[in-house]
Every structure is written in structure tokens, then in C-alpha cells.
Scaffold this active site. Structure first.
Site: not given
Ligand SMILES: [Zn+2]
Length: 285
Positions: A2-3, A55, A249, A252, A271, A274
Site C-alpha cells: 500500500p502506498e 505508511k 514510452c 517518445c 525511459c 525522456c
Molecule cells: Zn520516453
């Protein structure tokens, strides 16, 4: 795992059901909690506050006791009306809190401890309220100082460090790095102050957005231009990079990379186009 946004929503739901109402039943399979309850019965007290700290989930009772639970990987708090069937087996139950309307059940909660305001303030594992990205008292300037004070650690690892920022989990970590064009293996010392401040602001924005959308445990950082006609069963459909290794991505078209990162060996996605390294070097994905 859980975030922070999941814990926040759990705290909000528990708060709605429990704040201001007298507790009728408290039970736990943990001897220390049971002993606390024997000495200072929680039944008859009211719940004053329910809050997320990173958390950790905190439930404060009118007698001064504060129940702090950490859900780690599999812990869950469920709320039921009396007589409603539990969705998880009874042997996973660790804590039950009831009032006249509801029953809150902590399933597989691996860490639960009782605190006073004083012991909570002294506790170094439970984040302070001003470190929590979703709390109104979050102090972005202080968070920036803590982040910049770790120049030799990678930005991905520092984002996960709950002593720096409370609330970012492993999914958000990769998403925040992508949105900010930061290679996850960049040392924070190579970031400008503005870049670091932008990453923190982004963390706060993404977590807050996920608290607003009623998406259950699905995290949303990316929205497709096309409206989906069928319900997306793939949880990565709403993410930029997390879980998308080998896929193109969304910005891109370059293939997304994946690597196990850091001392905790957490998976990271990025990526290479990026999110370049400033010196042009790269890390094998
Ligand atoms: Zn990218």
C-alpha cells in the site's frame, strides 16, 4: 505494497466511521495490545483522530492511547457493518475495533503498537506529521532540505526514504522520476534545487490526485486521450512507466527499461530517452 495514498484513504474511511463515537469492543491477537486494553480499557473511550503518517495508520483514543499500525505488504483495514461477512479469513484478524454501527478489522497487520503522544514524538520509525505528503501540515521547504542533504544517494532511493518524504511507494517513485525527466539513478547531488523542489511538488500532486479519484488500489498518473469503453483490467494502463518494461514510452516511443535498484532491491522503471543521465551515461535496463 500500500502506498501513502492508500493509507490516507483508509484513514479517511476509518475516521468517518469512528471519530467521535464511543468504542464498544477492542480485541487483538497481539499480547501487548491486549495487555494495554486490560489496563486501560478502550471500550467506552471515543476515537478522537485517525491519520496517515506515510505508511503508518494512527488511531488516537480519548484516553490518550494512540494505536499505530503499519501495513507493510499485505496488511489491510476493512470496515464492516455488524453481521456483515468478512472478506478475509478470520485467522488473518489481528485487531478488531467496534462501535455501535461499525466494525473495523485489521487483517494481517504485521506491526501494531500503542503509543502516547510523548512516545510517538520520540519514535523515529513513524514519520512526523510535517513529513507526510498528504498532510495539510506538510512542509515542502524542510523536505527539500532533507532531500538535498543526501547528495550521494540516487533520487529513486531518496524518494522512497520515509524519513525524507512520507508517502511515496515504489510505484509512485518511478512515476515521479518519469514526470520530472529524472533518470532514477541520478544522485540527488546532481539535481538543481529547482529540479528537486519540482520532484517534491510532483510527489505531493500525484499522491493528492490519487486520494481524490475513487480508484481503489489502482494508481493513476497517466490518462489516455481515448476514452476507454471497457474497464481497464491492466493496472499499468493508467501509469507512465511502472510495470511497462519493453513497452513503448507514452511520450517518445522508446522502450521502457526495468532494473532492480537500491539496497532494498526495489524494481525501477524508466525511459532512457525522456530521462537521460546528465553526463550521457546509461544504466543497463
Ligand atoms: Zn520516453
Amino acid at each position: 505494497m500500500p502506498e501513502g495514498d492508500t493509507i490516507f484513504r483508509t484513514a479517511r474511511t476509518l475516521g468517518r466511521a469512528f471519530i467521535g463515537k464511543p468504542v464498544t469492543v477492542f480485541r487483538s491477537t497481539y499480547p501487548l495490545l491486549t495487555r494495554f486494553n486490560d489496563d486501560t480499557p478502550l471500550a467506552g473511550q471515543t476515537v478522537d483522530r485517525v491519520e496517515a503518517r506515510g505508511k503508518w495508520l494512527l488511531i488516537a483514543f480519548s484516553g490518550g492511547g494512540i494505536l499505530a499500525s503499519h501495513l507493510l505488504m499485505n496488511g489491510r483495514w476493512h470496515i464492516y457493518r455488524h453481521g456483515e461477512r468478512w472478506q478475509l479469513p478470520r485467522f488473518h484478524m489481528r485487531i478488531v475495533i467496534e462501535n455501535s454501527d461499525y466494525q473495523a478489522v485489521g487483517f494481517r497487520v504485521p506491526v501494531a503498537e500503542m503509543h502516547t503522544a510523548r512516545s510517538l514524538a520520540q519514535n523515529t520509525r513513524i514519520p512526523r506529521i510535517e513529513n507526510d505528503l498528504l498532510n495539510a501540515e506538510f512542509d515542502a521547504e524542510a523536505a527539500l532540505e532533507r532531500l538535498m542533504a543526501r547528495p550521494d544517494e540516487t533520487i529513486a532511493d531518496v524518494l522512497l526514504d520515509q524519513e525524507v518524504l512520507a508517502g511515496v511507494g515504489n510505484v509512485f517513485k518511478s512515476e515521479i522520476c518519469f514526470v520530472n525527466g529524472l533518470h532514477p539513478y541520478r544522485k540527488t547531488g546532481t539535481l538543481t534545487r529547482d529540479e528537486a523542489a519540482a520532484a517534491i511538488a510532483c510527489a505531493q500532486r500525484l499522491l493528492k490526485a490519487n486520494v481524490l479519484v475513487d480508484s481503489g488500489d489502482t494508481i493513476v498518473t497517466y490518462r489516455s486521450q481515448q476514452r476507454r469503453t471497457t474497464h481497464a483490467s491492466d493496472p499499468t494502463a493508467s501509469l507512465w512507466v511502472y510495470g511497462r518494461a519493453g513497452d513503448p514510452c507514452r511520450r517518445c516511443g522508446e522502450l521502457i527499461r526495468r532494473r532492480i535498484q537500491g539496497t532494498d532491491a526495489r524494481v525501477t522503471f524508466w525511459c532512457p530517452q525522456c530521462q537521460p543521465m546528465p553526463d550521457g551515461s546509461d544504466v543497463d535496463g
